[in-house]
Design a protein around this motif. Structure first.
Motif, PDB file in Angstrom:
ATOM      1  N   ALA A 438     -25.088 -50.188   0.061  1.00 48.31           N
ATOM      2  CA  ALA A 438     -25.471 -51.575   0.323  1.00 48.31           C
ATOM      3  C   ALA A 438     -24.537 -52.199   1.354  1.00 48.31           C
ATOM      4  O   ALA A 438     -24.968 -52.941   2.250  1.00 48.31           O
ATOM      5  CB  ALA A 438     -25.457 -52.382  -0.976  1.00 48.31           C
ATOM      6  N   SER A 439     -23.240 -51.901   1.257  1.00 49.62           N
ATOM      7  CA  SER A 439     -22.268 -52.398   2.229  1.00 49.62           C
ATOM      8  C   SER A 439     -22.548 -51.830   3.620  1.00 49.62           C
ATOM      9  O   SER A 439     -22.478 -52.541   4.637  1.00 49.62           O
ATOM     10  CB  SER A 439     -20.850 -52.027   1.784  1.00 49.62           C
ATOM     11  OG  SER A 439     -19.895 -52.402   2.741  1.00 49.62           O
ATOM     12  N   LEU A 440     -22.888 -50.539   3.672  1.00 46.80           N
ATOM     13  CA  LEU A 440     -23.221 -49.898   4.950  1.00 46.80           C
ATOM     14  C   LEU A 440     -24.410 -50.592   5.602  1.00 46.80           C
ATOM     15  O   LEU A 440     -24.399 -50.879   6.813  1.00 46.80           O
ATOM     16  CB  LEU A 440     -23.533 -48.423   4.706  1.00 46.80           C
ATOM     17  CG  LEU A 440     -24.126 -47.645   5.883  1.00 46.80           C
ATOM     18  CD1 LEU A 440     -23.042 -47.357   6.911  1.00 46.80           C
ATOM     19  CD2 LEU A 440     -24.770 -46.352   5.420  1.00 46.80           C
ATOM     20  N   LEU A 441     -25.440 -50.896   4.828  1.00 46.95           N
ATOM     21  CA  LEU A 441     -26.634 -51.531   5.371  1.00 46.95           C
ATOM     22  C   LEU A 441     -26.340 -52.959   5.818  1.00 46.95           C
ATOM     23  O   LEU A 441     -26.898 -53.432   6.817  1.00 46.95           O
ATOM     24  CB  LEU A 441     -27.760 -51.490   4.343  1.00 46.95           C
ATOM     25  CG  LEU A 441     -28.219 -50.078   3.927  1.00 46.95           C
ATOM     26  CD1 LEU A 441     -29.269 -50.155   2.828  1.00 46.95           C
ATOM     27  CD2 LEU A 441     -28.744 -49.303   5.119  1.00 46.95           C
ATOM     28  N   ARG A 442     -25.450 -53.656   5.098  1.00 46.88           N
ATOM     29  CA  ARG A 442     -25.044 -54.994   5.542  1.00 46.88           C
ATOM     30  C   ARG A 442     -24.282 -54.914   6.870  1.00 46.88           C
ATOM     31  O   ARG A 442     -24.497 -55.730   7.775  1.00 46.88           O
ATOM     32  CB  ARG A 442     -24.178 -55.673   4.480  1.00 46.88           C
ATOM     33  CG  ARG A 442     -24.943 -56.139   3.246  1.00 46.88           C
ATOM     34  CD  ARG A 442     -24.107 -57.094   2.413  1.00 46.88           C
ATOM     35  NE  ARG A 442     -22.878 -56.467   1.940  1.00 46.88           N
ATOM     36  CZ  ARG A 442     -22.771 -55.782   0.794  1.00 46.88           C
ATOM     37  NH1 ARG A 442     -23.848 -55.629   0.019  1.00 46.88           N
ATOM     38  NH2 ARG A 442     -21.622 -55.257   0.424  1.00 46.88           N
ATOM     39  N   ASN A 443     -23.400 -53.916   6.960  1.00 45.07           N
ATOM     40  CA  ASN A 443     -22.647 -53.738   8.213  1.00 45.07           C
ATOM     41  C   ASN A 443     -23.587 -53.442   9.381  1.00 45.07           C
ATOM     42  O   ASN A 443     -23.371 -53.915  10.504  1.00 45.07           O
ATOM     43  CB  ASN A 443     -21.630 -52.605   8.056  1.00 45.07           C
ATOM     44  CG  ASN A 443     -20.495 -52.971   7.120  1.00 45.07           C
ATOM     45  OD1 ASN A 443     -20.256 -54.147   6.858  1.00 45.07           O
ATOM     46  ND2 ASN A 443     -19.805 -51.961   6.601  1.00 45.07           N
ATOM     47  N   ALA A 444     -24.619 -52.655   9.105  1.00 42.82           N
ATOM     48  CA  ALA A 444     -25.594 -52.357  10.161  1.00 42.82           C
ATOM     49  C   ALA A 444     -26.271 -53.634  10.631  1.00 42.82           C
ATOM     50  O   ALA A 444     -26.446 -53.865  11.840  1.00 42.82           O
ATOM     51  CB  ALA A 444     -26.632 -51.357   9.650  1.00 42.82           C
ATOM     52  N   ALA A 450     -31.111 -52.488  12.895  1.00 35.76           N
ATOM     53  CA  ALA A 450     -32.068 -52.464  11.795  1.00 35.76           C
ATOM     54  C   ALA A 450     -32.668 -51.070  11.669  1.00 35.76           C
ATOM     55  O   ALA A 450     -32.821 -50.365  12.666  1.00 35.76           O
ATOM     56  CB  ALA A 450     -33.176 -53.482  12.041  1.00 35.76           C
ATOM     57  N   ARG A 451     -32.971 -50.692  10.432  1.00 37.41           N
ATOM     58  CA  ARG A 451     -33.623 -49.404  10.240  1.00 37.41           C
ATOM     59  C   ARG A 451     -35.006 -49.469  10.868  1.00 37.41           C
ATOM     60  O   ARG A 451     -35.812 -50.336  10.549  1.00 37.41           O
ATOM     61  CB  ARG A 451     -33.713 -49.068   8.744  1.00 37.41           C
ATOM     62  CG  ARG A 451     -34.362 -47.722   8.472  1.00 37.41           C
ATOM     63  CD  ARG A 451     -34.225 -47.343   7.006  1.00 37.41           C
ATOM     64  NE  ARG A 451     -34.728 -48.363   6.109  1.00 37.41           N
ATOM     65  CZ  ARG A 451     -36.019 -48.577   5.839  1.00 37.41           C
ATOM     66  NH1 ARG A 451     -36.944 -47.823   6.430  1.00 37.41           N
ATOM     67  NH2 ARG A 451     -36.377 -49.512   5.002  1.00 37.41           N
ATOM     68  N   ALA A 452     -35.280 -48.561  11.818  1.00 28.14           N
ATOM     69  CA  ALA A 452     -36.528 -48.586  12.588  1.00 28.14           C
ATOM     70  C   ALA A 452     -37.700 -48.122  11.735  1.00 28.14           C
ATOM     71  O   ALA A 452     -37.541 -47.627  10.612  1.00 28.14           O
ATOM     72  CB  ALA A 452     -36.392 -47.706  13.821  1.00 28.14           C
TER      73      ALA A 452
END
Length: 553
Positions: A438-444, A450-452
């Motif tokens: 979840a932290s990784l996705l927030r950092n992204a 954004a995940r394509a």
């Protein structure tokens, strides 16, 4: 391609080989499976189908394996097939095919892992069923965690499950409970056969607060009130404790209603029609020894009093008449003697005890702090309550720790260990993996990445990526096996030893997000998909255990 997809491909190839060679198609199984070899050098997956079928159809297993390998080699996504030993098939997949597992998981979302293995089964799952005479204690709590997890797992495998709590409110124990409340309300010691603990005084005072005129009234006048109101208050407390623990029952079934509604008499008539009732010395008996029980059982004593066994028989027959195909009982460690008698009831009722009834026995739980036994409850006297456990460790740590081990053995929980924020605490280790993603996705998102809508699955070719993908692909089979074997702890083992471990190894070996001012690479998108797929599996697995998947820790 998930393991299930590959297994279907292997079976389809076998059907094609059988048709070409004129072999008996009836010998083919309805389903097959593939497994990951212990040695990764042997391939991605292995199949033993040729070994299983060769002798049945009069073909040497290795010869059949060769034909299967040739046919599989024509199928899309199969990179190579090698024959090993007497007829094992070692299969290697194209990297792009393995890489699509991430898409499969993410697109399925919360539904990933669910399957139809038990579709069409109507299951009544009874667990906890503590007497309404005291708080839920530690032994009941283990069955609450395991039972509710099993309910979730069975449902995920396609079964229609009703969770049920059997209220033992027709026996002498509730009478003793009422007498204990009456004594406490009048400042008297508990009866010799009564209940102790501060909770008795608390409930008695609550009843007096509602009806102060009960104080000093004769027992014959006051006891019915203490019985009825005390029963309601205790049962309400039990319900609330279980709800705080995340355990909800579809049905709360009263033993008293069995007696008052004529269900016991109906059950005896049903058993009599089956030819297993007999009378002896004025009592009515059920001939359970015909079906393996150690002795015949009395249903109605010579004085006309119905036995607990009569209620057990009525309750089973009531469940079956409500349309349940399978009645599953989760009973405590002191109930081993119930296995034979309950199965005998099913047989006497004309059912198949190997199909229509299951009895699971759980072992004891010990609670320690730093290796030392935790003191007994002040409120409940000689037990440790569910509420006290929740106060000490919280619902997540309690549920996960109670459900992660097989119920076949005694479980010892150390409060300090299961609340420690370190990787040697299993629940923290799994939840941290989810929070880390979840932290990784927030950092992204903060980096504007954004995940394509799609990615190139062939780029997920690193050994750590492939291992994680294969592990994620196994989740539906893990759920199906846990449901079939009634072992929800398999979900926890899978999350701990496979998913969380493989994710941490992947993360350490494969850079997901660009560092600093670096631009995203061609690997950024596929690895984001893989991270999201892992998050999905962990969340789904924790949900099957009734445990939260935190975004931050």
């Amino acid at each position: 391609m998930t393991p299930a997809n590959l297994a279907d491909t292997v079976l389809s190839a076998a059907r094609a080989v059988f048709e070409t060679r004129g072999l008996d198609l009836a010998a083919l199984p309805a389903t097959t499976a593939v497994e990951r070899p212990r040695n990764p050098e042997h391939g991605d997956y292995a199949s033993t189908l040729a070994l299983q079928l060769g002798k049945k159809v009069g073909v040497a297993p290795r010869e059949l394996a060769a034909a299967l390998a040739e046919e599989l080699g024509r199928r899309a996504g199969i990179k190579s097939v090698e024959i090993a030993g007497p007829g094992f098939l070692n299969i290697r997949l194209d990297a792009a095919v393995t890489g699509t597992i991430a898409r499969t998981v993410v697109e399925a979302g919360a539904a990933y892992g669910r399957n139809s293995k038990l579709a069409g089964q109507r299951i009544n799952l009874e667990f906890v069923s503590a007497n309404p005479t005291g708080p839920i204690h530690l032994g009941h709590t283990r069955w609450a965690a395991v039972g509710d997890s099993l309910r979730r797992v069975l449902t995920a495998a396609g079964a229609e499950v009703t969770s049920e709590y059997y209220i033992n409110d027709a026996g002498a124990q509730v009478d003793r409970f009422a007498r204990s409340l009456y004594a406490a309300a009048n400042g008297q010691p508990a009866p010799d056969d009564g209940y102790g603990g501060d909770y008795i005084g608390e409930i008695a005072q609550q009843i007096l607060g509602e009806e102060p005129e009960l104080a000093g009234r004769p027992a014959q006048d006051a006891l019915p009130v203490f019985w009825a109101r005390g029963y309601q208050l205790m049962l309400s407390e039990i319900r609330q404790s279980l709800e705080r623990f995340g355990v909800h029952f579809d049905v709360w079934f009263s033993e008293k209603d069995l007696h008052d509604g004529g269900s016991v008499e109906h059950a005896i008539d049903t058993l009599r029609k089956q030819g297993h009732i007999f009378e002896h010395e004025g009592a009515i008996w059920l001939r359970t020894t015909d079906f393996g029980d150690d002795k015949d059982r009395v249903l109605i004593r010579s004085n006309g009093e119905k036995t607990y066994f009569a209620a057990d028989a009525a309750y089973y027959i009531n469940k079956r008449e409500r349309g349940f195909d399978r009645c599953v009982y989760l009973l405590g460690a002191d109930h081993h003697g119930y296995i034979g008698r309950l199965k005998a009831i099913a047989a006497c009722a004309g059912d198949d005890p190997g199909q229509n009834i299951e009895i699971l026995i759980g072992q004891l739980v010990n609670l320690v702090r730093g290796g030392q036994p935790v003191r007994l409850s002040k409120r409940a006297g000689n037990i440790i309550t569910l509420d006290e456990l929740l106060e000490a460790v919280g619902a997540d740590a309690a549920r996960y720790s109670l459900a992660r081990s097989s119920t076949d053995s005694t479980l010892t929980l150390d409060i300090e260990e299961i609340t420690r924020h370190s990787s040697d605490n299993p629940v923290f280790y799994v939840q941290y993996a989810h929070a880390r993603i979840a932290s990784l996705l927030r950092n992204a998102a903060e980096k504007g990445i954004a995940r394509a809508g799609d990615y190139d699955p062939a780029l997920l070719s690193h050994e750590r990526e492939k291992n994680l993908l294969k592990t994620l692909g196994e989740f539906p089979a893990v759920v199906a096996t846990a449901a079939e074997l009634r072992e929800p702890h398999r979900i926890a083992v899978y999350l701990e030893e496979r998913v969380a471990t493989d994710y941490h190894r992947f993360y350490d070996a494969c850079q997901v997000l660009p560092r600093g001012d670096e631009a995203p690479t061609e690997f950024t998108q596929p690895r984001l998909w893989l991270a999201e797929a892992t998050r999905t599996v962990i969340a789904n697995g924790l949900d099957l255990l009734g445990v939260s998947a935190p975004e931050r820790m």
